[in-house]
Design a protein around this motif. Structure first.
Motif, PDB file in Angstrom:
ATOM      1  N   LYS A   1       0.410   4.948  -1.847  1.00 29.07           N
ATOM      2  CA  LYS A   1       0.545   6.200  -1.115  1.00 29.07           C
ATOM      3  C   LYS A   1       1.488   7.196  -1.550  1.00 29.07           C
ATOM      4  O   LYS A   1       0.992   8.432  -1.313  1.00 29.07           O
ATOM      5  CB  LYS A   1       0.552   6.103   0.267  1.00 29.07           C
ATOM      6  CG  LYS A   1      -0.384   5.239   1.054  1.00 29.07           C
ATOM      7  CD  LYS A   1      -0.276   4.927   2.705  1.00 29.07           C
ATOM      8  CE  LYS A   1      -1.312   4.253   3.069  1.00 29.07           C
ATOM      9  NZ  LYS A   1      -1.012   3.962   4.580  1.00 29.07           N
ATOM     10  N   ASN A   2       2.398   6.786  -2.014  1.00 26.48           N
ATOM     11  CA  ASN A   2       3.514   7.736  -2.830  1.00 26.48           C
ATOM     12  C   ASN A   2       3.156   8.002  -3.909  1.00 26.48           C
ATOM     13  O   ASN A   2       4.109   8.429  -5.031  1.00 26.48           O
ATOM     14  CB  ASN A   2       5.032   7.019  -2.679  1.00 26.48           C
ATOM     15  CG  ASN A   2       5.549   7.283  -1.189  1.00 26.48           C
ATOM     16  OD1 ASN A   2       5.910   8.203  -0.802  1.00 26.48           O
ATOM     17  ND2 ASN A   2       5.285   5.930  -0.260  1.00 26.48           N
TER      18      ASN A   2
ATOM     19  N   ASP B   1       0.782  -1.285   0.190  1.00 31.50           N
ATOM     20  CA  ASP B   1      -0.108  -0.091  -0.107  1.00 31.50           C
ATOM     21  C   ASP B   1       0.845   1.334  -0.130  1.00 31.50           C
ATOM     22  O   ASP B   1       0.287   2.335  -0.337  1.00 31.50           O
ATOM     23  CB  ASP B   1      -0.656   0.027   1.124  1.00 31.50           C
ATOM     24  CG  ASP B   1      -1.959  -1.122   1.059  1.00 31.50           C
ATOM     25  OD1 ASP B   1      -2.557  -1.607   2.175  1.00 31.50           O
ATOM     26  OD2 ASP B   1      -2.363  -1.457  -0.195  1.00 31.50           O
ATOM     27  N   SER B   2       2.024   1.166   0.561  1.00 28.24           N
ATOM     28  CA  SER B   2       3.186   2.305   0.625  1.00 28.24           C
ATOM     29  C   SER B   2       3.429   2.896  -0.842  1.00 28.24           C
ATOM     30  O   SER B   2       3.586   3.961  -1.279  1.00 28.24           O
ATOM     31  CB  SER B   2       4.281   2.007   1.444  1.00 28.24           C
ATOM     32  OG  SER B   2       4.990   1.186   0.692  1.00 28.24           O
TER      33      SER B   2
END
Length: 363
Positions: A31-32, A27-28
């Protein structure tokens, strides 16, 4: 049917701690704002970034024990960059080399993208050679015609392909197609990063034979003359002449201002000398002012009064001595003594009053 309100049993296994961390790391990437594309679920993801006008794809491979084990990031197409080894694996990113459970996969990939945008990698395979995007120089016996099915040596560009057919099933005749290609080629004077199109820049070469082309190739004077007649070269000469005239005009304008500059320089020198003389006079006056102000300090005045008082008392004693020695008569003694003692009492009163003022004011 569940009659007693109890929750139904399910056979779905609960998510382990490692799987939760794995999903959080994936998920990161989102998010980026990396827009990852999932090639293999929970195993392989692809991130596309544009660096130096080229589209670079980062292939992120997650091992089974990820994030306990670090990910592997490779790049395609093959590039040359300090961070990329010969196998196209990214080995120079510190965030990837020191990756752990507490690291962020999104931040690590974002650092790789920022490095490639800051220092774009060089693509290994180019249309016209391994390093540069320029076409190779043709040999002296190369033909300058549009189609050369048998005269081009191995490794040279292939003949131009035909444009796609017009939608709707209709086709364009070969004559119209060749005209369209000629118009497209003539509309562009330069190709491949600024290299002139020989057919457009030198149209007279189309009518020459191979022997004439070879003779021109070995005559530097003719080649230089043809290059100097190019519109870009002529425009460059005009621009150079224009800049030269502008520089000459600026130089003459600067020389015309030289007398004014010298006059202003002399005026500044005169003002500077006047300032120095006035500064010296001010410093001497300031020293004199300080010395005079010290004389009129209350403590200095009190000291002078004490000295004057002692002098007056000593003078009164001398008058008494003169009377005892019969040097003066009684009338003269009375006159001098009274005057001297009056001066003593006056100075004593002033000294006492001044001392009182000094004590009150705190001098």
């Amino acid at each position: 049917m569940n009659w007693f309100g109890s929750k139904p049993k399910t056979n779905v296994p609960s998510q382990t701690n490692l799987q939760a961390h794995r999903a959080k790391q994936i998920d990161s990437l989102k998010k980026n704002n990396l827009s990852p594309i999932e090639s293999i679920p929970n195993t392989e993801y692809r991130v596309t970034c544009q660096c130096g006008g080229n589209n670079i794809i980062l292939i992120i491979s997650l091992p089974p024990q990820f994030p306990q084990d670090p990910p592997t990031v490779t790049i395609t197409p093959p590039v040359v960059h300090p961070w990329v080894d010969p196998t196209q694996k990214i080995v120079g990113c510190q965030n990837l080399n020191s990756f752990s459970m507490h690291s962020s996969l999104g931040h690590a990939i974002q650092s790789v993208v920022e490095e490639f945008k800051k220092n774009p990698p060089q693509i290994r395979s180019q249309p016209y050679g391994p390093q540069l995007g320029y076409p190779p120089v043709p040999p002296p016996n190369a033909q300058f015609s549009g189609f050369n099915p048998g005269g081009m040596a191995a490794g040279y560009p292939s003949p131009p392909t035909l444009p796609p057919s017009i939608p709707g099933g209709s086709r364009v005749s070969p004559v119209l197609d060749s005209r369209r290609q000629a118009e497209q080629s003539e509309s562009t004077v330069t190709q491949n990063g600024g290299i002139p199109n020989v057919k457009v820049a030198f149209p007279e070469l189309k009518k020459k034979s191979l022997s004439e082309l070879n003779s021109i190739l070995h005559e530097e004077e003719k080649v230089l003359e043809m290059i100097q007649n190019l519109p870009d070269v002529a425009k460059l000469a005009e621009d150079r002449e224009k800049l030269s005239n502008e520089c000459i005009g600026l130089a003459r304008e600067n020389l015309s201002k030289k007398p004014t500059i010298l006059q202003m320089k002399q005026w500044v020198a005169d003002k500077n000398s006047l300032f120095e003389s006035m500064r010296e006079e001010f410093e001497s006056n300031q020293v004199q002012l300080m010395s005079e102000s010290d004389k009129f300090q209350p403590t200095n005045i009190q000291t002078c009064l004490k000295v004057s008082l002692m002098e007056a008392e000593e003078e009164a004693e001398n008058i008494v001595g003169e009377l005892m020695d019969k040097k003066i008569n009684i009338d003269e003694f009375m006159q001098k003594f009274i005057q001297t003692r009056m001066l003593c009492h006056t100075r004593r009163a002033k000294e006492e009053k001044l001392h009182q003022i000094i004590m009150q004011q705190g001098y």
